[in-house]
Design an enzyme around this catalytic site. Sequence first.
Site, PDB file in Angstrom:
ATOM      1  NE  ARG A 308     -13.863  30.246  34.048  1.00  0.00           N
ATOM      2  CZ  ARG A 308     -12.548  30.398  33.855  1.00  0.00           C
ATOM      3  NH1 ARG A 308     -12.076  30.580  32.641  1.00  0.00           N
ATOM      4  NH2 ARG A 308     -11.705  30.357  34.865  1.00  0.00           N
ATOM      5  CD  GLU A 710     -12.673  24.596  31.883  1.00  0.00           C
ATOM      6  OE1 GLU A 710     -11.687  25.171  32.388  1.00  0.00           O
ATOM      7  OE2 GLU A 710     -13.840  24.825  32.229  1.00  0.00           O
TER       8      GLU A 710
HETATM    9  N1  MTE Z   1     -11.109  15.160  29.391  1.00  0.00           N
HETATM   10  C1  MTE Z   1     -11.632  13.944  29.641  1.00  0.00           C
HETATM   11  N2  MTE Z   1     -11.200  12.889  28.937  1.00  0.00           N
HETATM   12  N3  MTE Z   1     -12.602  13.770  30.585  1.00  0.00           N
HETATM   13  C2  MTE Z   1     -13.093  14.830  31.317  1.00  0.00           C
HETATM   14  O1  MTE Z   1     -13.965  14.655  32.166  1.00  0.00           O
HETATM   15  N4  MTE Z   1     -12.986  17.258  31.738  1.00  0.00           N
HETATM   16  C3  MTE Z   1     -12.649  18.574  31.181  1.00  0.00           C
HETATM   17  C4  MTE Z   1     -11.220  18.579  30.665  1.00  0.00           C
HETATM   18  N5  MTE Z   1     -10.962  17.435  29.834  1.00  0.00           N
HETATM   19  C5  MTE Z   1     -12.565  16.137  31.056  1.00  0.00           C
HETATM   20  C6  MTE Z   1     -11.537  16.242  30.085  1.00  0.00           C
HETATM   21  C7  MTE Z   1     -12.804  19.670  32.129  1.00  0.00           C
HETATM   22  S1  MTE Z   1     -14.334  20.327  32.367  1.00  0.00           S
HETATM   23  C8  MTE Z   1     -11.741  20.196  32.797  1.00  0.00           C
HETATM   24  S2  MTE Z   1     -11.911  21.531  33.825  1.00  0.00           S
HETATM   25  C9  MTE Z   1     -10.391  19.643  32.646  1.00  0.00           C
HETATM   26  O2  MTE Z   1     -10.355  18.520  31.773  1.00  0.00           O
HETATM   27  C10 MTE Z   1      -9.886  19.235  34.039  1.00  0.00           C
HETATM   28  O3  MTE Z   1      -8.643  18.633  33.992  1.00  0.00           O
HETATM   29  P1  MTE Z   1      -7.269  19.429  33.883  1.00  0.00           P
HETATM   30  O4  MTE Z   1      -7.380  20.649  34.733  1.00  0.00           O
HETATM   31  O5  MTE Z   1      -6.284  18.468  34.396  1.00  0.00           O
HETATM   32  O6  MTE Z   1      -7.107  19.761  32.438  1.00  0.00           O
HETATM   33  N1  HPA Z   2     -13.944  27.063  36.725  1.00  0.00           N
HETATM   34  C1  HPA Z   2     -14.349  25.824  37.026  1.00  0.00           C
HETATM   35  N2  HPA Z   2     -14.810  25.481  38.192  1.00  0.00           N
HETATM   36  C2  HPA Z   2     -14.916  26.428  39.117  1.00  0.00           C
HETATM   37  C3  HPA Z   2     -14.519  27.743  38.879  1.00  0.00           C
HETATM   38  C4  HPA Z   2     -14.001  28.082  37.604  1.00  0.00           C
HETATM   39  O1  HPA Z   2     -13.626  29.240  37.315  1.00  0.00           O
HETATM   40  N3  HPA Z   2     -14.749  28.436  40.001  1.00  0.00           N
HETATM   41  C5  HPA Z   2     -15.262  27.578  40.881  1.00  0.00           C
HETATM   42  N4  HPA Z   2     -15.370  26.359  40.364  1.00  0.00           N
HETATM   43 MO1  MOS Z   3     -14.219  21.888  34.323  1.00  0.00          MO
HETATM   44  S1  MOS Z   3     -16.080  22.686  33.886  1.00  0.00           S
HETATM   45  O1  MOS Z   3     -13.771  23.395  35.106  1.00  0.00           O
HETATM   46  O2  MOS Z   3     -14.664  20.855  35.572  1.00  0.00           O
END
Ligand code: MTE
Ligand code: HPA
Ligand code: MOS
Length: 763
Positions: A308, A710
């Site tokens: 990534r 993210e």
């Molecule tokens: N927001 C909160 N409040 N707490 C979290 O742990 N994790 C982040 C983001 N926002 C997180 C957060 C990460 S790393 C990801 S991948 C996404 O939320 C995962 O949730 P989603 O796919 O439903 O957005």
């Molecule tokens: N993003 C987050 N988590 C993951 C991914 C990715 O692209 N691939 C495997 N685990």
């Molecule tokens: Mo988020 S780093 O893809 O859990």
Amino acid sequence: MGEPLAHDSAHLHVSGRALYADDIPLPRDALHAAFGLSRIAHGRLAGLDLAPVAAAPGVVAVACAADIPGENNYGGALHDDPVFAQGEVCYAGQPLFAVAAASHTLARRAARRAVVEYEPLPAILDIRAALAAGSYVLPSERLVRGEPQAALARAPHRLAGSLAIGGQDHFYLEGQIAIAIPQEDGAMLVVSSTQHPSEVQQVVGKVLGLRAHAVTVQCRRMGGGFGGKETQPALIAAAAAVLARRTGRPVKLRLDRDEDMLATGKRHDFIADYEAGFDRDGRLLALEVMLASRCGYSADLSGPVNDRAVLHLDNAYFIPHLGVASHRCRTHTVSNTAFRGFGGPQGMMVIEQVMDEIARTLGLDPLAVRRVNLYGEGRDVTHYGQTVEHNLGPLIVGRLADSSGYGVRREAVSAWNRANPVIKRGLALTPVKFGISFTATAFNQAGALVQVYSDGTVLLNHGGTEMGQGLYIKVAQVVAAELGVPLSAIRLCATDTSKVPNTSATAASSGSDLNGRAAQQAARIIRERLVAFLCAAYAVTPAQVCFGGGEVLVGVRRLTFADAVAQAYRARISLSAAGFYRTPKIGWDRARMLGRPFFYYAFGAALAEVAVDTLTGETQLLRVDILHDAGRSLNPAIDRGQVEGGFLQGVGWLTSEELWWNGAGELMTHAPSTYKIPTARDWPRQASVELLVQAPNGEDTVFRSKAVGEPPLMLAISVFHAIRDAIAACAPRGTAVVRPQLSAPATPEAVLRAITQLREEGA
Ligand code: MTE
Ligand code: HPA
Ligand code: MOS
């Protein structure tokens, strides 16, 4: 749909009534566990005497590698992560054994009594040392697009540089925790704070020698995950399960903050060396990059994390010729893992520094250089072969530059810096383009289970997990819209591997894209069954049946949803359905690094203004202006929270959060006393956070929304560059080209080093 509703648990969060794993009442005979951790970074484990641990007050059982009934491993990708060290210890903080006792305190006290004999071995602790030793968790790779070397050679201008980018601890408020509860006939129930219940299920099964159907994993919510609970919870759950199996009693394993920070993986720190070729307008012609990450002792997710990073080396810019070497360095430190952005932020830091340095080399405004390099017509194919469709880069950057008054403020900052020798100000506007989908195509699938009870209420299960990001309410909003019922008719329940199987981690920001669609499909199946039933019962056509506002219009008749459902029940219509979704259009040839790894891109931009105290190196974020793209937002209140929180978490990564290991490889910053995350007081006095409006996703996502979890973290790169900009103002007057050497995080020490270096170079 699209309403700015509060988080479904907000009232519970703020009143302390939300149940986290640690709050669940335990059965009377439950035990509490603690790990015994390695004190050294690398060595042979010559002796492990656990008799004093077993004899300690309150202890019921002890388990080390030899006591694991199945496989001593929790590695998801490669099988290189022992639950308990065996033969060799690979990092300071590695679990050697676990002990179960009558209380948490007794378990922790007992763990300290172990007599451990090490035969120390040489340790490789950082990236440069690993590169020098050729120490890798995976073989190094190289991506080449076009002819980077030839294009560099013929470029009218060239520059070379390097950048060190620090790691980051997740610092979720709720630490890692699992409770393993033995069930009848050898089965195991695990309550885990995990983004990936299915992986915990698989790992616990393998560690105990059970098949998947004998293990159930549940997670109602996490107190934050941020990627730190994608693979790491399997370790905690496995250790708890081994002790639960040994004792036949429920076992809770909860790490305290120090243990959590010592024993579990973090964001990868990276270094990058680069050489860029460009023309006199600042257009990038060719780029050659060496990217190396510190993976720690095992692979974990380092393969996809580095991928990534490579895939985000372009950020929002077109790079005609590119060569990248990607090294995944093995070190004797904790195995690094997923963290919000997943390598993307580190890749983007490289190109943003290249943009900044091109501008400073040519004496142009950095924003002007960024703008000429954005993807655009005829310059829209990424280095991995995906065309950037529905490109919002130029639009967002242009709008933000206007709305934030970039030009005027650039003048004001220059004037300030001419007048003020001590406090310098800096300004930077940086874009974000982030690819949405798991790069591993197989993970882009989800399932859901929707159950309608005969009173018209709905119980919703899906494979996604709630970590505070608001996934549950978004998916509930989708189901409410599909069934035409108020949100209050829907109840969300804990994510549970026995309800929805074979789920992917809730990660890669794709939670609502995947689970929203799966739940929508499940709800649609039930609605269609209701339509068919009502058509037959009332002799109408499907076009005459309409759901909305908790009612169903059937021709001229108006039924409540509950009444329609009750009638369907009596007619023996099934009111439960499973839904499934797989992301279309994507396909990715990992070996050749070519294809379409991402369904679409999310965009954003931020303008940051900072003040730097050149005597102390302290920085202050004065103002931020953000414009972010969430597509047609499912819930603008939640999405705004994600943008604000993600941005500030990124600011912490790039300014105040510093992981520091001593020469023996021990992490010394393992508590909030020395590891500084941002607080509410670090939020700038002046902040404008806007979601891009009237911007439905160009791809067919759920209600045309976009993932938002993210991408906003990377808006914080603007703050790092605003600090660089302020530092550049410290160069002695008349310096021809000012290129501050600032490593991330830009702590006061790093800022002072950069200022001193500029002044010495100029002198
Ligand atoms: N927001 C909160 N409040 N707490 C979290 O742990 N994790 C982040 C983001 N926002 C997180 C957060 C990460 S790393 C990801 S991948 C996404 O939320 C995962 O949730 P989603 O796919 O439903 O957005
Ligand atoms: N993003 C987050 N988590 C993951 C991914 C990715 O692209 N691939 C495997 N685990
Ligand atoms: Mo988020 S780093 O893809 O859990």
